[in-house]
Write an enzyme that holds these catalytic residues in place. Structure first.
Site, PDB file in Angstrom:
ATOM      1  N   SER A 249      36.716  35.677  44.146  1.00 23.01           N
ATOM      2  CA  SER A 249      36.661  36.324  45.469  1.00 23.01           C
ATOM      3  C   SER A 249      38.117  36.697  45.842  1.00 23.01           C
ATOM      4  O   SER A 249      38.805  37.518  45.007  1.00 23.01           O
ATOM      5  CB  SER A 249      35.981  35.368  46.427  1.00 23.01           C
ATOM      6  OG  SER A 249      35.871  35.943  47.452  1.00 23.01           O
ATOM      7  N   ASP A 393      24.982  39.473  44.500  1.00 21.21           N
ATOM      8  CA  ASP A 393      26.120  38.887  45.358  1.00 21.21           C
ATOM      9  C   ASP A 393      26.021  39.993  46.619  1.00 21.21           C
ATOM     10  O   ASP A 393      25.940  41.096  46.573  1.00 21.21           O
ATOM     11  CB  ASP A 393      27.606  39.389  44.619  1.00 21.21           C
ATOM     12  CG  ASP A 393      28.758  38.750  45.329  1.00 21.21           C
ATOM     13  OD1 ASP A 393      28.618  38.542  46.382  1.00 21.21           O
ATOM     14  OD2 ASP A 393      29.696  38.564  44.688  1.00 21.21           O
TER      15      ASP A 393
END
Length: 429
Positions: A249, A393
């Protein structure tokens, strides 16, 4: 099929007019809290903490004016967040508030009345703001100027030891509102105790402002500062002349910048769910619009938007949750009948508003304008870059992966079916 269509229609309605109404109220509330926090900062600490409600060119008294001389490392989203009340000059009163309270003496009177013992002491800079937690664990970093680093090195077989093969170093970098435990509780648990073919050494870092690493109050938590701290805490002390980088991330942006700085030493870069928005004008603002789109549903998106767009609402949430984390932890233990909470819960509050707010904007958003340059540097140096992302996601759009692949065909990509932003790592062995 009909149920799915009905659900999509409901979400569309919720994210329509009701969403606009809620965020309109948030615009007003954030401006009101700006006035409240400025006044409380003066009462509690005899000084005004800088905020980003005004353009730095207009606020010479704010430390935010450093944006003028160091703007390349700070994100324009800090000052260009859309707010209808700020744009109409609602904060003019807030700018005059310090002078008004100083002339009248309200702040001094309240400080004398509420904290008489503090007035007898010599003023000094404290590690934490009054709205941050000051417990022993939360300020333990004051005795250290380097990042907290967890090191694991499996033992090697006698044959491997005799071969004198060089150590393969791997640096793991976590994402936003996480810590090194993201890796130590997942990947590290499945590492073999003994290796026979390769001598590995693994480093999991707590990024600046997160976990047990330092959380300085005067730091901008820029991409450059994050990279420099990893260099200072991992690369230089351990004399790493070659290493691999693995990141998740927000950590992917830091990882790419770190690898680009040491492109001659990096062997490979593995990115998990990287936020990628290309190097174009307004990339930082585009990143904010995508990562923290203003909508009520799903709840994770609503929370992200509230914490990213509203500086003072976010500070209020950190005051309620992070400052009083010990109370919340006790409540959760009672409700769940657990003597020990999962690491994901305890690590969630191991940050300050200053560290989370500035990392969100200066790394997640501001780092977008540097990613292309860093990737080009790595590809030119022949560094292998691999990208992995879950097809479900909801935090980082899957389009980020395909856009990176389209711009840099040399990047190897893999989509993991049935996984989201976290389970892409946590559900795999």
């Amino acid at each position: 099929m009909m149920a799915s269509t009905f659900q999509d229609n409901c979400i569309s309605v919720i994210n329509g007019a009701p969403s606009k109404a809620v965020f309109f109220l948030f615009d007003l509330l954030d401006n009101f809290l700006c006035i409240v926090f400025r006044f409380l900062d003066q009462v509690m600490e005899e000084k005004l903490e800088s905020c980003h409600c005004n353009n730095p060119q207009e606020t010479a008294e704010f430390s935010g004016c450093e944006f003028l001389s160091d703007h390349q490392h700070l994100s324009e989203t800090l000052y260009r967040r859309r707010n209808i009340f700020r744009q109409t000059g609602f904060l003019r009163f807030a700018r005059k508030l310090p002078e008004i309270t100083k002339k009248i003496g309200i702040a001094t009177f309240l400080r004398n009345f509420l904290f008489p013992e503090k007035m007898k002491k010599v003023p000094r800079e404290v590690a934490n703001r009054w709205s941050d937690c000051g417990c022993k664990n939360c300020v333990s970093w004051t005795n250290n100027d380097k990042l907290n680093v967890i090191v694991k090195q499996p033992s090697v077989s006698p044959d491997l030891l005799m071969s004198n093969k060089p150590v393969e170093n791997v640096i793991f970098i976590h994402g936003f509102l996480a810590s090194s435990s993201y890796w130590t509780n997942t990947v590290f648990k499945h590492l073999p105790e003994t290796t026979e073919k390769t001598n590995y050494r693994f480093f999991a870092v707590d990024l600046l402002g997160f976990g047990d690493s330092p959380k300085p109050r005067d730091c901008q938590y820029s991409l450059q500062e994050h990279v420099e701290m990893i260099e200072k805490s991992v690369i230089l002390p351990n004399n790493l002349t070659s290493f691999h980088v693995v990141a998740h991330s927000m950590g992917c942006i830091v990882a790419v910048a770190l690898a680009a700085k040491f492109s001659s030493s990096v062997k490979s870069v593995a990115l998990v769910a990287p936020p990628y928005f290309g190097d174009k004008e307004g990339a930082s603002c585009d990143a904010l619009d995508v990562i923290a789109e203003k909508k009520l549903w799903p709840p994770t998106s609503f929370f992200s938007a509230m914490m990213a767009w509203y500086e003072h609402i976010a500070r209020g949430v950190c005051f309620v949750v992070c400052k009083h984390h010990r109370t919340w932890e006790k409540i959760i233990k009672i409700i769940t009948w657990r003597s020990k909470l999962p690491m994901a819960i305890t690590e969630l509050t191991k940050h300050t508003h200053q560290s989370s707010w500035h990392s969100m904007h200066n790394v997640l958003c501001g780092g977008a304008k540097f990613t292309d340059k860093h990737l080009e540097s790595l590809i030119d140096s022949g560094v292998k870059i691999s990208v992995v992302q879950g097809d479900k996601d909801a935090v980082v759009p899957i389009d980020c992966l395909w856009n990176m692949k389209a711009k840099f065909p040399e990047v190897e990509v893999e989509v993991i079916a049935g996984t989201d932003h976290s389970s892409v790592i946590m559900s795999r062995k």
